[in-house]
Design a protein around this motif. Structure first.
Motif, short mmCIF file in Angstrom:
data_model
loop_
_atom_site.label_atom_id
_atom_site.label_comp_id
_atom_site.label_asym_id
_atom_site.label_seq_id
_atom_site.Cartn_x
_atom_site.Cartn_y
_atom_site.Cartn_z
N GLU A 298 0.68 -0.83 -0.44
CA GLU A 298 0.08 0.50 -0.35
C GLU A 298 0.67 1.25 -0.40
N ARG A 299 2.10 1.12 0.33
CA ARG A 299 3.02 2.45 0.93
C ARG A 299 3.76 1.90 2.28
N TYR A 300 4.91 3.02 2.41
CA TYR A 300 6.21 2.72 3.09
C TYR A 300 6.10 3.65 4.12
N ALA B 91 6.26 5.72 -6.57
CA ALA B 91 5.04 4.94 -7.16
C ALA B 91 4.83 5.36 -7.93
N HIS C 241 5.14 0.48 -8.65
CA HIS C 241 5.79 -0.09 -7.79
C HIS C 241 7.44 0.06 -7.94
N GLN D 277 7.91 6.98 -0.53
CA GLN D 277 6.73 6.73 -1.34
C GLN D 277 6.13 6.91 -1.95
N GLN D 278 6.07 8.85 -2.54
CA GLN D 278 5.97 9.11 -3.54
C GLN D 278 6.61 8.70 -4.80
N TRP E 78 6.72 9.60 3.01
CA TRP E 78 5.78 9.48 2.44
C TRP E 78 6.88 10.59 1.14
#
Length: 847
Positions: free
Chosen positions: A694-696, A707, A713, A703-704, A700
């Protein structure tokens, strides 16, 4: 008064003096930095803390988009603003900020950005200007002292009467001490700039006053104001917020970050594990701030990537609730030590889930599981999932430091652990209310800070109702990476993503109910019960996979007539090395295995061939995946032999439901934004699949970056697709070599070097500036007494003949540094630094 010209990074045209009337009706003059955008679409209002000044925000002005106005204010009596000779408390500083923003004609939407005690001041301004407020950015600050925790020691020390005046006013000690609250030393020119407005005790009065105004007592004059600001955050819960945090801060620790997260539920977070208090001096904060500003209107709901209805994670355990077949077996040497049937497991999972809920564990709360693979971990894992708690899983192989970073990052509300984990939690201050897996005496329980044992939880659960199950969109887990390529990262999975990972593994290997698994690789042990098959843990050190011996594996196989084996490459290597100790009956047991899987690092085909001689009837497969995306591709030994040698490791075709594309690299190793599926193009491997993370967690920025494009990913692996659509992995993006002739990837070179007789392991690294790096091969020889240094000429020539690029030097070492989880991933960055030092003529030490 304006700052002197020549301060590093400070553009003189930004400085201006603004006159306004304060709340007492007195005309005051403020110094501000202002990029003076005439018709801004947005204003960013930056507020410094103590003892800094607006200089802290020079990077924000330098990095601002052309349509964004950035204003950084010097508080009165601070920086180059007026010295009023008055004591200005928190409420007056909030009012001062309102006065100067009005004088600057700040009328449109505003994002506040603040650090240190600028945080409460900015939030006070935000509460007064709610219609204008477009977002909040906070860095290492606080609005509340969490109950049961003392105020930061450094603040209490600085605020003590014997020290305050001497440290903050009479000397430059407080300023200099603040400048030392960084993990990287601030340059002399920057230190000079911070000291510039504070020459002489008369210009430092407000530094002491700021410290004195920190409310540490309930009757402090600013206590009620701070409490009001904290409570007003409830009315700002829907405001977009960004929290940037130097997690090594001895002043505002993660404790204050977690408090702000609770108050600002829409906040996105990025923790910098290698940064401290003075974050803007260690990190270019302008880049994430302006990226977040551009992105803050984006969707906050999870992407609709996979809506296939799947059974819940505990479905197979429930399905076998009346089944007396063994579910989990733990080995002690060559014999089973403990076991549990599926019927017993299903009952225990329900009982523990109900007991945890009765103990206070709520849906969505985080529970760290610091338990070795086996029965207890299986029960706790599926019980937490059943009640809707979020499990936090971090490998013991991270070591004390890595686990401490992981626990402080994840901030679990509860921690379930064995004695060793509880001792570490007490020693290193890991967060979470503690539950012991083992029964403890009252003295031990008090010593470890344990509230209950797992048996206590079971007892409570016997009389309690099982809670309502979670939804597929609820978060299921935060799983930490191995830390092989930097600090371990928390990876967030929702239930539907974990379900998809389970189903992908089952489909990829045709896992049936009659299969039985030997899980010689800790993370894979979690899936056995969820697949509805018997799983057994061999007798080995789970933190060191290379300790698996052939006799231990064979005994585990024999204990349940196992058909599946999952082990890391390091474990298989030691299996081959110790195969001579197998008895005829143990060899017969191994002959019943139908499938061997190995992953975690590139697996040489030659190693699989050697394993096939020990486990003769098994198909040998190497699945490709990662913590962020399990079960991406797979290849067997038969296909590997058909493919033959190439640049890198062939990991086969993608599994059903998985898409892979390549982000091409330029000559400096930078991946492009666009993706391609064209064959033979080398680049970053990008993955889209239902089982992708879903995310790290609290990363943030990471993740940005990972993604892009949306829904994909970026794995950090470098590879290519061949003409048959198979994926080849050639190394990690951070380990590529940028030679004058272009990008060189390491894995193919390493495999070629390892094909030389006498070379047991090799690392290919780059030395020198980007774009002109030279290829260096560092080889481990089959010679235990070999000291590190230059390889002999014959070996160097043979390695150069074997590889397909120019090799500047060949070095020989007794061992290479590898990660602790897999014992297989080489730390090429560390090898590169060592090789560069050796080739520069420095002392030849250990890597």
């Amino acid at each position: 008064m304006l700052p002197p010209v020549g301060l590093e990074g400070l553009e003189p045209s930004w400085s201006r003096l603004i006159t306004a009337t304060d709340a007492d009706g007195v005309e005051r003059t403020w110094h501000v930095l202002d990029n003076r955008v005439a018709e801004p679409t947005l204003t960013v209002l930056c507020v410094h803390g103590n003892p800094t000044w607006s200089y802290l925000w020079r990077g924000m002005l330098a990095g601002a988009p052309p349509d964004v106005r950035v204003i950084a204010v010097d508080h009165l009596d601070m920086g180059y603003s007026d010295r009023t000779g008055t004591l200005r408390r928190l409420q007056q500083r909030v009012d001062d900020l309102s006065a100067v923003s009005a004088a600057l004609d700040v009328t449109g939407p505003v994002v506040t950005v603040a650090h240190d005690w600028g945080g409460p001041i900015s939030l006070g301004w935000a509460a007064q200007h709610r219609p204008q407020l477009a977002g909040i950015v906070l860095m290492n600050t606080a609005v509340y002292q969490p109950e049961g925790s003392p105020a930061p020691r450094l603040i209490r020390l600085a605020r003590s009467k014997p020290i305050l005046d001497q440290l903050c006013v009479r000397t430059r000690g407080f300023i200099e001490g603040t400048l030392r609250l960084t993990k990287r030393r601030v340059s002399k020119s920057v230190r000079t700039a911070y000291h510039a407005p504070y020459h002489g005790a008369s210009r430092r009065q407000a530094i002491g006053a700021f410290v004195a105004d920190i409310p540490l007592e309930p009757d402090h004059p600013s206590q009620s104001v701070l409490e009001a600001i904290a409570s007003e955050l409830d009315d700002m819960a829907d405001v977009p917020a960004l929290l940037l945090w130097g997690s090594a801060d001895p002043v505002f620790s993660d404790l204050y970050l977690h408090d702000l997260q609770r108050r600002l539920p829409r906040a996105v977070v990025h923790r910098f594990p290698n940064a401290s208090h003075l974050l803007p001096e260690e990190v270019d904060v302008s880049a994430p701030v302006f990226e977040w500003i551009a992105d803050r209107g984006g969707p906050s709901e999870p992407a609709d990537r996979d809506r296939l209805q799947r059974p819940q994670l505990w479905h197979e355990i429930d399905r076998r609730r009346g089944d007396g077949e063994l579910a989990v077996v733990e080995m002690d040497g060559t014999t089973p030590e403990r076991s549990i049937t599926f019927a017993e497991l299903a009952a225990d999972v329900s009982r523990v889930a109900a007991g945890l809920a009765a103990h206070g564990v709520a849906k969505g709360e985080r529970v760290a599981l610091l338990v070795p693979p086996g029965i207890d971990l299986t029960v706790c894992l599926y019980a937490c999932w059943r009640l809707g708690a979020v499990v936090v899983i971090a490998d013991a192989g991270l070591g004390a430091r890595g686990l401490t970073q992981a626990m402080k990052s994840a901030a679990p509300s509860y921690l379930i652990g064995v004695r060793r984990a509880l001792a570490a939690a007490r020693s290193f201050g890991w967060p979470g209310k503690r539950i012991s897996v083992d029964p403890l005496g009252s003295t031990q329980a008090r010593f470890f800070g344990v509230e209950a044992s797992l048996d206590d939880v079971r007892e409570r659960g016997g009389a309690a109702a099982t809670p309502e199950p979670p939804e597929d969109e609820d978060v299921a887990a935060v799983v930490f990476t191995s830390g092989a390529t930097g600090p371990a990262k928390g990876v967030v999975y929702r239930h539907h993503q974990a379900q998809a990972a389970r189903d992908a593994i089952a489909a990829m290997y045709d896992v049936e109910r009659d299969d039985k698994l030997v899980a010689a690789f800790g993370p894979f042990a979690l899936f056995g019960a969820g697949l509805g098959i018997t799983s057994v843990m061999p007798d080995m050190d789970v933190t060191s996979p290379g300790t698996l011996e052939a006799t231990a594996l064979a005994s585990a196989v024999a204990a349940v007539d196992a058909t599946l084996v999952f082990a890391s490459p390091a474990a298989l290597k030691n299996l081959v090395a110790t195969a001579g100790e197998l008895t005829p009956s143990q060899r017969a047991a191994l002959a019943g295995v139908r499938l061997v899987m190995s992953a975690g690092a590139p697996v040489p085909a030659q190693l699989l061939r050697e394993v096939s001689r020990v486990i003769p009837n098994a198909e040998l497969h190497t699945p490709y995946g990662m913590t962020e995306a399990l079960a991406v591709a797979d290849i067997g030994l038969v296909e590997l032999d058909e493919v033959g040698e190439g640049e890198g490791v062939c990991v086969g075709h993608t599994v059903a439901g998985v898409e892979v594309a390549i982000s091409p690299l330029d000559d400096f190793g930078n991946p492009a934004e666009q993706l391609t599926t064209e064959p033979e193009i080398v680049g970053e491997v990008c993955i889209r699949a239902p089982q992708t993370k879903e995310r790290y967690d609290k990363l943030w920025m990471t993740q940005q970056a990972s993604a892009q494009p949306e829904g994909w990913h970026r794995s950090g692996d470098v590879g290519r697709l061949d003409t048959e659509g198979r994926l080849w992995i050639e190394g990690r993006l951070i380990h590529i070599i940028t030679a004058p002739t272009g990008v060189v990837t390491p894995v193919g070179i390493e495999h070629a070097a390892q094909s030389i007789p006498g070379v047991t392991q090799a690392a290919a690294v780059g030395v020198g500036p980007t774009g002109t790096q030279q290829v260096i091969v560092v080889a481990v020889l089959d010679d235990p007494g070999r000291r590190a240094g230059l390889a002999d000429l014959d070996l160097a020539d043979r390695i150069r003949d074997a590889v397909r690029c120019d090799v500047a030097a060949v070095l020989a070492v007794p061992a290479l540094p590898v990660d602790r989880r897999h014992n297989s991933k080489i730390d090429r960055s560390r090898v590169s630094a060592w090789a560069e030092s050796v080739l520069a003529g420095k002392r030849i030490g250990r890597i």
